[in-house]
Design an enzyme around this catalytic site. Sequence first.
Site, short mmCIF file in Angstrom:
data_model
loop_
_atom_site.label_atom_id
_atom_site.label_comp_id
_atom_site.label_asym_id
_atom_site.label_seq_id
_atom_site.Cartn_x
_atom_site.Cartn_y
_atom_site.Cartn_z
N LYS A 142 17.85 -39.65 12.71
CA LYS A 142 18.61 -38.56 12.08
C LYS A 142 19.72 -38.01 12.96
O LYS A 142 20.37 -37.03 12.60
CB LYS A 142 17.65 -37.44 11.68
CG LYS A 142 16.64 -37.89 10.63
CD LYS A 142 16.18 -36.75 9.75
CE LYS A 142 15.24 -37.26 8.68
NZ LYS A 142 13.96 -36.60 8.72
N ASP A 194 11.30 -42.71 17.52
CA ASP A 194 11.62 -43.60 16.40
C ASP A 194 10.67 -43.33 15.25
O ASP A 194 9.67 -42.63 15.40
CB ASP A 194 11.46 -45.06 16.84
CG ASP A 194 12.63 -45.50 17.69
OD1 ASP A 194 13.70 -44.91 17.57
OD2 ASP A 194 12.45 -46.44 18.48
#
Length: 410
Positions: A220, A198
């Site tokens: 992403k 994260d």
Amino acid sequence: MQSHDGPAYPVGLRLAGRRVVVLGGGQVAQRRLPALVSAGADIVLVSPSVTPSVEAMAAAGEVRWERRPYRDGDLDGAWYALIATTDAAANAAASAEAESRRVWCVRSDDAEAATAWTPATGRTDGVTVAVLTGRDPRRSAAVRDAVIAGLRDGTLVAPQHRTRTAGVALVGGGPGDPDLITVRGRRLLAEADVVIADRLGPRDLLDELPPHVEVIDAAKIPYGRAMAQEAINAALIEHARAGKAVVRLKGGDPYVFGRGMEEAEALTEAGIAVTVVPGISSSISVPGAAGIPVTHRGVAHEFTVVSGHVAPDDPRSLVDWSALARLRGTLVLLMAVERIGAIAETLIAGGRGADTLVAVVQEGTTAAQRRVDATLATVAATVLAEGIRPPAVIVVGDVVGVGRAVAGRG
Ligand SMILES: C[S@@+](CC[C@H](N)C(=O)[O-])C[C@H]1O[C@@H](n2cnc3c(N)ncnc32)[C@H](O)[C@@H]1O
């Protein structure tokens, strides 16, 4: 007495159920007893007096304490003896008895007269490390510490010999300072083939990973029509199915507003083994790093951790803000920077004093840590004026006023 030239012959004694006699109940006994207890030894301790911790072990039934001085015959039936009284004559007599009965004995006062030496030991992940360096206990301890540290953080084990944990490890990475991950978390990270991380948490640790490790930024992962969380779950499953050792590195603790259980459930449903490694949650550690104890004697005897990611008047909110407004203790708000104005108003409307102290701690435990102080009445304007950005932990309550003199980080 035998002479004791030459190096000691190392051996691992299996003491479970076997009698071990400890003479003396001072600091030496106190230090050595826990390992003997965890080895399952049948421990008889002979000493007129003992330290409070040794007394507690006796009270807990871990040690049988005979409250008297050593006398000849005490080593009858013993497999092993620890001689550590303050009486030199008694130590010498006990040592002679041990020799005549062929009982291995260590002596705290005279290593030369002992028939055994205690190595500096440590355990990690099923490995016991024992180090003997003749008569240099500091060096033994230093070597032991270095070996244990290397095994724990994975730097000592060559990649081909790593004991990889199958499946996915959900690792709580702590609040951000790379030193605040658990030992187990750090080891699993060192053993990983794939790390899905994260934005929050100890990102610096990712730079230390060897080049063959694939590091994926969870934010992403493309998710198209699916939810971002589903895409993360799918990536975890895909890499685990490919036989990779996967670490899902999360900020703080995986189960505190971390969606850790959703990931654990998805993995379990897919038949993939999950290991969960707790982490130090920002809810406690970030206030602490800024010098704020979430509880303090005579000030706050409760703390409540609340998510502020949904506004108080939003029908999706699961938080009973009016009940929170009536609490006297500490409120710790996570994900609340954007909605702090509405939250503060709701708390005041519900009965919490407008002058209640508030601290906002941004990027706690990192080099960028910053704290600003306000009250419920002023916090929204202060957050705006100071340009506070997430991630931040907001602490509400009298604890904000204690400990100002004690330095936190930053
Ligand atoms: C999705 S929650 C995850 C909490 C995490 N699982 C934990 O136990 O700390 C993210 C929120 O945690 C808080 N947070 C996490 N790390 C932080 C840090 N280093 N400094 C300040 N707040 C932090 C912020 O309120 C942030 O918005």
